[in-house]
Design a protein around this motif. Structure first.
Motif, PDB file in Angstrom:
ATOM      1  N   SER A   1       0.858  -1.192   0.000  1.00  0.00           N
ATOM      2  CA  SER A   1       0.000   0.000   0.000  1.00  0.00           C
ATOM      3  C   SER A   1       0.885   1.230   0.000  1.00  0.00           C
ATOM      4  N   ALA A   2       0.289   2.391  -0.235  1.00  0.00           N
ATOM      5  CA  ALA A   2       1.052   3.638  -0.317  1.00  0.00           C
ATOM      6  C   ALA A   2       0.377   4.706   0.531  1.00  0.00           C
ATOM      7  N   PRO A   3       1.160   5.672   1.019  1.00  0.00           N
ATOM      8  CA  PRO A   3       0.529   6.799   1.723  1.00  0.00           C
ATOM      9  C   PRO A   3      -0.336   7.585   0.757  1.00  0.00           C
ATOM     10  N   GLU A   4      -1.371   8.210   1.288  1.00  0.00           N
ATOM     11  CA  GLU A   4      -2.220   9.044   0.434  1.00  0.00           C
ATOM     12  C   GLU A   4      -1.587  10.427   0.314  1.00  0.00           C
ATOM     13  N   VAL A   5      -1.370  10.864  -0.915  1.00  0.00           N
ATOM     14  CA  VAL A   5      -0.719  12.144  -1.171  1.00  0.00           C
ATOM     15  C   VAL A   5      -1.765  13.243  -1.281  1.00  0.00           C
ATOM     16  N   TRP A   6      -1.545  14.332  -0.537  1.00  0.00           N
ATOM     17  CA  TRP A   6      -2.380  15.528  -0.594  1.00  0.00           C
ATOM     18  C   TRP A   6      -1.496  16.699  -1.006  1.00  0.00           C
ATOM     19  N   LEU A   7      -2.041  17.605  -1.771  1.00  0.00           N
ATOM     20  CA  LEU A   7      -1.324  18.823  -2.112  1.00  0.00           C
ATOM     21  C   LEU A   7      -1.882  19.962  -1.263  1.00  0.00           C
ATOM     22  N   LEU A   8      -0.996  20.723  -0.651  1.00  0.00           N
ATOM     23  CA  LEU A   8      -1.389  21.814   0.233  1.00  0.00           C
ATOM     24  C   LEU A   8      -0.966  23.138  -0.373  1.00  0.00           C
ATOM     25  N   GLY A   9      -1.672  24.203  -0.031  1.00  0.00           N
ATOM     26  CA  GLY A   9      -1.258  25.507  -0.531  1.00  0.00           C
ATOM     27  C   GLY A   9      -2.216  26.605  -0.158  1.00  0.00           C
ATOM     28  N   SER A  10      -1.842  27.827  -0.516  1.00  0.00           N
ATOM     29  CA  SER A  10      -2.676  29.004  -0.243  1.00  0.00           C
ATOM     30  C   SER A  10      -2.708  29.917  -1.459  1.00  0.00           C
ATOM     31  N   SER A  11      -2.584  29.300  -2.649  1.00  0.00           N
ATOM     32  CA  SER A  11      -2.521  30.105  -3.867  1.00  0.00           C
ATOM     33  C   SER A  11      -3.252  29.409  -5.000  1.00  0.00           C
ATOM     34  N   ASP A  12      -3.474  30.169  -6.082  1.00  0.00           N
ATOM     35  CA  ASP A  12      -4.065  29.592  -7.284  1.00  0.00           C
ATOM     36  C   ASP A  12      -3.187  28.477  -7.837  1.00  0.00           C
ATOM     37  N   TYR A  13      -1.872  28.655  -7.726  1.00  0.00           N
ATOM     38  CA  TYR A  13      -0.935  27.684  -8.294  1.00  0.00           C
ATOM     39  C   TYR A  13      -1.188  26.290  -7.729  1.00  0.00           C
ATOM     40  N   SER A  14      -1.220  26.168  -6.412  1.00  0.00           N
ATOM     41  CA  SER A  14      -1.377  24.851  -5.795  1.00  0.00           C
ATOM     42  C   SER A  14      -2.733  24.242  -6.116  1.00  0.00           C
ATOM     43  N   ALA A  15      -3.775  25.069  -6.178  1.00  0.00           N
ATOM     44  CA  ALA A  15      -5.107  24.565  -6.508  1.00  0.00           C
ATOM     45  C   ALA A  15      -5.137  24.004  -7.924  1.00  0.00           C
ATOM     46  N   GLN A  16      -4.533  24.720  -8.855  1.00  0.00           N
ATOM     47  CA  GLN A  16      -4.527  24.274 -10.249  1.00  0.00           C
ATOM     48  C   GLN A  16      -3.649  23.048 -10.445  1.00  0.00           C
ATOM     49  N   LEU A  17      -2.524  22.973  -9.724  1.00  0.00           N
ATOM     50  CA  LEU A  17      -1.655  21.815  -9.844  1.00  0.00           C
ATOM     51  C   LEU A  17      -2.350  20.568  -9.282  1.00  0.00           C
ATOM     52  N   ALA A  18      -2.992  20.708  -8.134  1.00  0.00           N
ATOM     53  CA  ALA A  18      -3.721  19.575  -7.561  1.00  0.00           C
ATOM     54  C   ALA A  18      -4.797  19.085  -8.521  1.00  0.00           C
ATOM     55  N   ALA A  19      -5.493  20.031  -9.168  1.00  0.00           N
ATOM     56  CA  ALA A  19      -6.520  19.655 -10.148  1.00  0.00           C
ATOM     57  C   ALA A  19      -5.904  18.927 -11.326  1.00  0.00           C
ATOM     58  N   ALA A  20      -4.789  19.417 -11.829  1.00  0.00           N
ATOM     59  CA  ALA A  20      -4.145  18.817 -12.994  1.00  0.00           C
ATOM     60  C   ALA A  20      -3.621  17.418 -12.691  1.00  0.00           C
ATOM     61  N   LEU A  21      -3.150  17.202 -11.465  1.00  0.00           N
ATOM     62  CA  LEU A  21      -2.591  15.907 -11.089  1.00  0.00           C
ATOM     63  C   LEU A  21      -3.647  14.949 -10.550  1.00  0.00           C
ATOM     64  N   GLY A  22      -4.871  15.445 -10.355  1.00  0.00           N
ATOM     65  CA  GLY A  22      -5.923  14.599  -9.811  1.00  0.00           C
ATOM     66  C   GLY A  22      -5.674  14.188  -8.374  1.00  0.00           C
ATOM     67  N   LEU A  23      -5.166  15.137  -7.562  1.00  0.00           N
ATOM     68  CA  LEU A  23      -4.833  14.858  -6.171  1.00  0.00           C
ATOM     69  C   LEU A  23      -5.802  15.551  -5.219  1.00  0.00           C
ATOM     70  N   PRO A  24      -6.016  14.998  -4.041  1.00  0.00           N
ATOM     71  CA  PRO A  24      -6.752  15.734  -3.004  1.00  0.00           C
ATOM     72  C   PRO A  24      -5.996  17.017  -2.663  1.00  0.00           C
ATOM     73  N   TYR A  25      -6.751  18.040  -2.249  1.00  0.00           N
ATOM     74  CA  TYR A  25      -6.165  19.371  -2.073  1.00  0.00           C
ATOM     75  C   TYR A  25      -6.706  20.014  -0.798  1.00  0.00           C
ATOM     76  N   VAL A  26      -5.828  20.723  -0.093  1.00  0.00           N
ATOM     77  CA  VAL A  26      -6.233  21.478   1.097  1.00  0.00           C
ATOM     78  C   VAL A  26      -5.724  22.907   0.990  1.00  0.00           C
ATOM     79  N   PHE A  27      -6.630  23.869   1.086  1.00  0.00           N
ATOM     80  CA  PHE A  27      -6.261  25.278   1.110  1.00  0.00           C
ATOM     81  C   PHE A  27      -5.940  25.673   2.547  1.00  0.00           C
ATOM     82  N   ALA A  28      -4.836  26.385   2.735  1.00  0.00           N
ATOM     83  CA  ALA A  28      -4.380  26.760   4.075  1.00  0.00           C
ATOM     84  C   ALA A  28      -5.193  27.931   4.620  1.00  0.00           C
ATOM     85  N   ASN A  29      -6.447  27.677   4.867  1.00  0.00           N
ATOM     86  CA  ASN A  29      -7.345  28.729   5.329  1.00  0.00           C
ATOM     87  C   ASN A  29      -6.972  29.239   6.715  1.00  0.00           C
ATOM     88  N   HIS A  30      -6.384  28.389   7.544  1.00  0.00           N
ATOM     89  CA  HIS A  30      -6.040  28.802   8.902  1.00  0.00           C
ATOM     90  C   HIS A  30      -4.972  29.887   8.911  1.00  0.00           C
TER      91      HIS A  30
END
Length: 351
Positions: free
Chosen positions: A171-200
């Motif tokens: 098995s493998a760890p689940e990869v998440w992409l984190l960020g607080s910018s448009d860049y990270s959101a778009q990259l996560a979408a392009a790679l088909g990865l779960p994404y978390v916006f650093a709202n805190h």
């Protein structure tokens, strides 16, 4: 017992006045056990460097310690700041963690340095990982290396070389992409990865980031639908007055950070209440603005606000950073204010 929305924890391992790193880590591991007992979904450790009030410098080490002390909760990084590290080393670390706690490991990856320019330079002295422009390639490399299939290096001469982060993985760890910018959101979408916006951290740009992520998402067999949750700074106490008191030290630290004042260990409640003279009107304005985005108060109102927050952004999970500070008389190897926050909130959100 079902908690709705699902509740998770982001931990920076805060270090208060007079507390050692060993005591701060012990307090955080105790909090991880509490989160596991309460039925929370996941517990993540952040990566920050050279900060007197933050001991979460090495997420993989803390994840291993937390995994060994818990039974069912997912544990992971929130996140590993990838430009500071070799992709192969990260893949090997988290493949080993997955072997230690199969099905419970999250690998959250970020692009920020997690510190000041001097520390960033020291972390990147090898030179090979400091190329931020290669961040998307490094994310892909980690996902391949940590998978049971591994990765293949293709030589210009035509030969190949197989690489596995760990042998015979199932098995493998689940990869998440984190960020607080448009860049990270778009990259996560392009790679088909779960994404978390650093709202805190700021909350600026949340709506646009989620819209970009959801609208541009490219489905993968592992993740056919976009998947995200939100982070939030939270303090819950039996009374509003106590909650506000326990929030004040962290608010004052945020003001120092944004005003480039010297950082120090996290104040106790008593220190924060007696130290207002050192701050001016600008600091008060920063504190007020920061406080307006936090969830602070008694259990029922905060739970209602978090439910509305989750519904507003159409997520079924909220990851709280429990920023309740300690009182001087409280033990150094525990964090009663943070424990209280999780216990009261989980009870209120239970169905």
């Amino acid at each position: 017992m079902t908690i709705s929305p699902q509740l998770s924890v982001l931990d920076l391992v805060p270090v208060r006045t007079g507390q050692t790193s060993a005591q701060a880590v012990a307090a955080s591991l105790d909090l991880a056990r509490t989160a596991d007992r309460l039925g929370l979904t996941r517990y993540w450790f952040a990566e920050h460097h050279n900060m007197p009030a933050v001991a979460s410098t090495t997420p993989p080490v803390l994840v291993a310690a937390a995994a060994a002390r818990t039974e069912r909760i997912r544990v992971g990084s929130g996140g590993v700041m990838l430009p500071n590290h070799s992709p192969l080393v990260v893949a090997e670390q988290f493949a080993a963690l997955e072997a230690l706690a199969p099905g419970r490991i999250d690998l959250g990856i970020g692009r920020a340095p997690g510190s000041d320019p001097v520390i960033t330079q020291l972390l990147r002295m090898s030179g090979t990982t400091s190329d931020v422009e290669r961040f998307p390639d490094h994310v892909r490399d980690i996902a391949r290396l940590a998978s049971p299939e591994g990765a293949v290096v293709q030589f210009a001469s035509g030969g190949t070389y197989d690489i596995h982060a760990t042998p015979a993985a199932t098995s493998a760890p689940e990869v998440w992409l984190l960020g607080s910018s448009d860049y990270s959101a778009q990259l996560a979408a392009a790679l088909g990865l779960p994404y978390v916006f650093a709202n805190h951290f700021s909350g600026q740009g949340l709506e646009r980031a989620l819209e970009l992520y959801r609208s541009q998402y490219q489905a993968t067999p592992e993740h056919p639908e976009p998947r995200t949750f939100l982070t939030a700074n939270v303090v819950v106490a039996p009374t509003t007055a106590e909650a506000e008191e326990r929030a004040l030290p962290q608010l004052r630290m945020m003001a120092r950070l944004r005003m480039n004042k010297p950082l120090r260990p996290l104040e106790t409640v008593e220190e924060a209440q007696s130290g207002s003279a050192e701050f001016d009107g600008l600091a008060d304005s920063i504190i007020a603005g920061t406080r307006s985005t936090w969830f602070v108060g008694e259990p029922a109102p905060v739970a209602a606000e978090l439910r509305a927050f989750a519904e507003r952004w159409e997520v079924d999970e909220v990851m709280v950073s429990p920023v309740a500070a300690a009182r001087e008389a409280e033990p150094m190897d525990a964090s009663p204010g943070r424990t209280q926050t999780l216990e009261l909130l989980a009870a209120q959100l239970s169905e």
